[in-house]
Design an enzyme around this catalytic site. Structure first.
Site, PDB file in Angstrom:
ATOM      1  N   CYS A   2     -12.876 -10.590  90.676  1.00  0.00           N
ATOM      2  CA  CYS A   2     -14.076 -10.639  91.496  1.00  0.00           C
ATOM      3  C   CYS A   2     -15.311 -10.632  90.597  1.00  0.00           C
ATOM      4  CB  CYS A   2     -14.186  -9.493  92.485  1.00  0.00           C
ATOM      5  SG  CYS A   2     -12.884  -9.478  93.714  1.00  0.00           S
ATOM      6  N   ARG A  33     -13.758 -15.196  87.207  1.00  0.00           N
ATOM      7  CA  ARG A  33     -13.233 -13.869  87.546  1.00  0.00           C
ATOM      8  C   ARG A  33     -12.421 -13.873  88.845  1.00  0.00           C
ATOM      9  NH1 ARG A  33     -15.744  -9.770  84.615  1.00  0.00           N
ATOM     10  NH2 ARG A  33     -15.010  -8.293  86.162  1.00  0.00           N
ATOM     11  N   TRP A  81     -11.239 -12.479  93.980  1.00  0.00           N
ATOM     12  CA  TRP A  81      -9.816 -12.558  93.672  1.00  0.00           C
ATOM     13  C   TRP A  81      -9.158 -11.624  94.674  1.00  0.00           C
ATOM     14  CZ3 TRP A  81      -5.858  -9.266  91.927  1.00  0.00           C
ATOM     15  CH2 TRP A  81      -4.708  -9.904  91.470  1.00  0.00           C
ATOM     16  N   ASN A 107     -15.963  -5.250  94.026  1.00  0.00           N
ATOM     17  CA  ASN A 107     -14.912  -5.599  93.076  1.00  0.00           C
ATOM     18  C   ASN A 107     -14.067  -4.356  92.867  1.00  0.00           C
ATOM     19  OD1 ASN A 107     -13.376  -6.488  90.892  1.00  0.00           O
ATOM     20  ND2 ASN A 107     -14.989  -6.047  89.405  1.00  0.00           N
ATOM     21  N   GLY A 108     -12.766  -4.469  93.061  1.00  0.00           N
ATOM     22  CA  GLY A 108     -11.897  -3.306  92.841  1.00  0.00           C
ATOM     23  C   GLY A 108     -11.014  -3.064  94.040  1.00  0.00           C
ATOM     24  N   GLU A 492       3.906 -16.614  73.612  1.00  0.00           N
ATOM     25  CA  GLU A 492       2.589 -17.104  74.031  1.00  0.00           C
ATOM     26  C   GLU A 492       2.668 -18.572  74.466  1.00  0.00           C
ATOM     27  OE1 GLU A 492      -0.085 -15.983  74.923  1.00  0.00           O
ATOM     28  OE2 GLU A 492      -1.661 -17.453  74.578  1.00  0.00           O
ATOM     29  N   LYS A 496       1.551 -19.783  78.202  1.00  0.00           N
ATOM     30  CA  LYS A 496       0.521 -20.808  78.455  1.00  0.00           C
ATOM     31  C   LYS A 496       1.061 -21.876  79.391  1.00  0.00           C
ATOM     32  CE  LYS A 496      -2.462 -19.215  77.562  1.00  0.00           C
ATOM     33  NZ  LYS A 496      -2.655 -17.976  76.894  1.00  0.00           N
ATOM     34  N   GLU A 499       1.402 -20.506  83.008  1.00  0.00           N
ATOM     35  CA  GLU A 499       0.098 -20.297  83.651  1.00  0.00           C
ATOM     36  C   GLU A 499      -0.585 -21.598  84.011  1.00  0.00           C
ATOM     37  OE1 GLU A 499      -2.392 -16.791  81.827  1.00  0.00           O
ATOM     38  OE2 GLU A 499      -1.687 -18.112  80.256  1.00  0.00           O
ATOM     39  N   HIS A 515      23.041 -14.381  71.919  1.00  0.00           N
ATOM     40  CA  HIS A 515      23.434 -13.232  72.737  1.00  0.00           C
ATOM     41  C   HIS A 515      23.254 -13.508  74.232  1.00  0.00           C
ATOM     42  CE1 HIS A 515      23.981 -10.796  69.183  1.00  0.00           C
ATOM     43  NE2 HIS A 515      22.806 -11.197  68.744  1.00  0.00           N
ATOM     44  N   LYS A 618      -9.643 -13.975  85.459  1.00  0.00           N
ATOM     45  CA  LYS A 618      -9.848 -13.723  84.032  1.00  0.00           C
ATOM     46  C   LYS A 618      -9.770 -12.252  83.677  1.00  0.00           C
ATOM     47  CE  LYS A 618     -11.108 -15.153  79.913  1.00  0.00           C
ATOM     48  NZ  LYS A 618      -9.941 -15.723  79.217  1.00  0.00           N
TER      49      LYS A 618
HETATM   50  C1  F6R Z   1      -3.119 -15.159  79.516  1.00  0.00           C
HETATM   51  C2  F6R Z   1      -4.181 -14.213  79.736  1.00  0.00           C
HETATM   52  C3  F6R Z   1      -3.819 -12.850  80.174  1.00  0.00           C
HETATM   53  C4  F6R Z   1      -4.683 -11.817  79.458  1.00  0.00           C
HETATM   54  C5  F6R Z   1      -4.402 -10.408  79.999  1.00  0.00           C
HETATM   55  C6  F6R Z   1      -5.223  -9.358  79.269  1.00  0.00           C
HETATM   56  O1  F6R Z   1      -3.605 -16.407  79.146  1.00  0.00           O
HETATM   57  O2  F6R Z   1      -5.331 -14.526  79.580  1.00  0.00           O
HETATM   58  O3  F6R Z   1      -2.455 -12.587  79.971  1.00  0.00           O
HETATM   59  O4  F6R Z   1      -4.407 -11.891  78.087  1.00  0.00           O
HETATM   60  O5  F6R Z   1      -4.696 -10.359  81.354  1.00  0.00           O
HETATM   61  O6  F6R Z   1      -6.585  -9.616  79.384  1.00  0.00           O
HETATM   62  P1  F6R Z   1      -7.632  -8.946  78.418  1.00  0.00           P
HETATM   63  O7  F6R Z   1      -7.415  -9.510  77.054  1.00  0.00           O
HETATM   64  O8  F6R Z   1      -8.975  -9.283  78.976  1.00  0.00           O
HETATM   65  O9  F6R Z   1      -7.355  -7.471  78.443  1.00  0.00           O
END
Ligand code: F6R
Length: 623
Positions: A2, A33, A81, A107-108, A492, A496, A499, A515, A618
């Site tokens: 949010c 966000r 969100w 937000n929250g 990672e 990616k 996502e 395994h 985000k």
């Molecule tokens: C993946 C991604 C998330 C963040 C995670 C932590 O691409 O962006 O997995 O890495 O939500 O976010 P931060 O770094 O803001 O604590």
């Protein structure tokens, strides 16, 4: 999670009243966000005017086009969100209270909203949404009419003292058209200071186009902004002051800079992001000085264990940090997902250094884990990208990344910057504790200094990766293998792809293949292999080359990311992407890049929004 903006200007501010423009521009910048819905409320002609719409901000803009709003000097805006209640028009913020004369955004999560809602329904309130936020709106409204006797700040104060959970709340009232009142507990909020106007935002990007002067709020504070004043009190009503700071990145850094998407731009920002993370951390002789850490070097010398806590991509950076710090410093390092950490009674004491890694500095799981670690007496150090955010503010020490704003929801440049910062921390600890000679540290720093241009080289030769991604757009599943520091890179790479492209992707430690996961291999299954450097004392290169052969023998389509000159892999790879040579421990800064480009290109080919993937946000400010 949010995005929130607030704005108020004086009547004699030169120019047309511009509340709506300011709010919409703020929401545009904060949309990363959350993008389940967007809404605004302004006060004009003694009334609350509100517009809100499910979906992305563009839907709200259409709505306003169809039903224009009168010019206003005061208002609030929200991009959502969804937590409580689906992403519908009704559940979009703002929510109204006090007979529609009050508008509130949030937000929250308000954890005790069910109990409060029952009480408010009993008192005759009628609810239009399934949100927890509407409860806050009705509650503030009740206090405004009753005990607070028309004082919006006091109504907010009385209300927040009844709320449990995490929240930033903003409220405007038609009877108080000169102010916006906001409260924060465990969710982010900053104030922007203008001339004859003031701003509120979830973070500084909410007002970066209008001012760079900002004020940071503490936990459990209420701020009332008018055009000329910013008044802060605690939830107990005691006056307080915030910390002023200057936002040193400019608005252009948060624009796409000629790229189609923020993600592409941020992938291309990586040479600079790593360079800026390393900048000013060592002298000409390579001696590291981290004065900004704000932690007594003696305390760091006494550390007997490090625990890295983080989530998602940041946790994978933590995995890389473990390999490097243990190797250089000979201190045991554990890496743990922040949301698991505090619920399992971890063994930590005053000689434990808990290192949190977070781009946003607001991730609730990580923040709660940091608080828990502090309560247990551990020292806490934050590796963070966002200046003024909560996690660094509440930690004993901080190492900022300086990677610049990361707008695309999925992390790219912050990941590389986190890894670079972890290396700096590891080398600094090794220097402090006498675990490495100055020349050794100087050598690693010199090699790190070469990394930006090597990333650039990968970026300049990335067309074949994009071509492969386009050709593979219909693949239903991709596996990623890596070993040693290549293992977190594989994780990672898989994240990616999940996502961005919404396809099944899994990362495995290459040694684990036999395994179990090898059962997944069938003819045509694409497998990316992050091949370790053939150099180095304990190289597992030959073992990973064997793994490539094992999956290939079972029909896998093998795609390898290997060091330049590593001809051993070519014969067994359908595609090879070479990265320049560097020290084995530093390889993640290079091997990650082709995987980011692949995921981004494949998702774009499928027509997906790579900047705002579905269901994500985000900054994850709920637990
Ligand atoms: C993946 C991604 C998330 C963040 C995670 C932590 O691409 O962006 O997995 O890495 O939500 O976010 P931060 O770094 O803001 O604590």
């Amino acid at each position: 999670m949010c995005g929130i903006v607030g704005y108020v200007a004086s009547a004699d501010r030169v120019g047309a009243p511009r509340a709506l423009d300011v709010l919409l521009e703020g929401l545009r910048r904060l949309e990363y966000r959350g993008y389940d819905s967007a809404g605004v409320a302004t006060i004009a002609d003694g009334q609350v005017a509100a517009r809100k719409k499910a979906g992305k901000l563009v839907n709200l803009l259409d709505e306003i086009d169809q039903a224009p709003m009168a010019p206003a000097r005061v208002g609030i805006g929200h991009t959502r969100w969804a937590t409580h209640g689906g992403p519908t028009d009704e559940n979009a913020h703002p929510h109204l209270g006090d007979g529609s004369r009050l508008a509130v955004i949030h937000n929250g999560i308000i954890e005790n909203f069910t109990v409060l809602k029952a009480r408010l329904v009993e008192a005759g309130e009628v609810f239009e949404s399934q949100t927890d936020t509407e409860v806050a709106a009705k509650l503030i409204g009740q206090f405004y009419r009753g005990e607070a006797a028309g004082d919006l700040t006091e109504a907010m104060r009385l209300a927040v003292n009844e709320l449990q959970g995490a929240f930033t709340l903003l409220a405007v009232h038609a009877d108080a058209p000169e102010q916006v009142v906001a409260a924060r507990r465990n969710s982010p909020l900053v104030v922007g200071l203008g001339e004859g106007e003031n701003f509120l935002g979830s973070d500084v990007s909410g007002f970066i186009d209008f001012t760079r002067d900002a004020v940071e709020l503490e936990q459990d504070q209420i701020v009332t902004i008018t055009a000329d004043d910013v008044a802060i009190i605690g939830f107990d009503g005691v006056p307080a002051t915030g910390r002023r700071f200057y936002v040193d990145w400019d608005a252009a850094a948060a624009e796409k800079g000629g790229f189609d998407t923020f993600m592409e731009k941020e992938i291309h920002d990586q040479p600079k992001a790593v360079e800026d993370t390393l900048l000013g951390r060592s002298d000409a002789a390579g001696r590291l000085s981290l004065d900004e850490l704000r932690i007594d070097p003696q305390d760091l010398k006494e550390v007997t264990k490090i625990m890295v806590i983080a989530c998602g991509t940041a946790a994978y950076a933590g995995h890389v940090a473990k390999y490097a710090i243990e190797h250089w410093c000979r201190i045991p390092v554990e890496v743990e997902l922040a949301h698991e950490f505090r619920y399992r009674d971890p063994i930590i004491d005053s000689n434990t250094l808990v290192v949190s890694i977070s781009q946003s500095g607001e991730t609730m799981d990580t923040l709660m884990a940091v608080r828990y670690a502090k309560e247990q007496g551990a020292k806490t150090l934050a590796i963070c990208n966002t200046n003024g955010s909560t996690i660094p503010r509440e930690s004993d020490a901080v190492l900022y990344l300086h990677a610049g704003p990361e707008i695309a929801v999925a992390s790219t440049k912050a990941f590389l910057a986190m890894i670079a910062a972890s290396y700096v921390l590891g080398l600094y600890l090794a220097q402090l504790r006498g675990q490495m000679f100055a020349e050794e540290i100087g050598d690693v720093m010199a090699d790190l200094g070469q990394i930006p241009q090597k990333i650039q080289q990968i970026l300049d030769q990335a067309d074949p990766i994009r071509e492969l991604a386009r050709a593979m757009k219909d693949t239903p599943s991709v596996l990623f293998l890596g070993r040693h520091v290549g293992y977190p890179v594989a994780l990672e790479g898989a994240l990616k792809l999940k996502e961005l492209a919404y396809i099944h992707a899994e990362g495995f430690a290459a040694g684990e293949l036999k395994h179990g996961p090898i059962a997944l291999i069938e003819p045509g299954q694409p497998v990316f292999v992050v091949v370790p450097s053939p150099h180095g004392r304990h190289s597992v290169h030959s073992k990973v080359v064997s793994n490539i052969q094992e999956v290939r023998a079972r029909g896998a389509k093998t795609i390898t990311v290997a060091e330049e000159g590593d001809e051993a892999v070519t014969e067994f790879s359908e595609e090879v992407f070479f990265v320049p040579e560097t020290q084995p421990l530093l390889m993640p800064l290079l091997t990650t890049v082709p995987l980011q480009i692949f995921a981004c290109a494949l998702a774009a080919e499928k027509g997906y929004d790579v900047d705002q993937p579905r269901n994500l946000a985000k900054s994850v400010t709920v637990e």
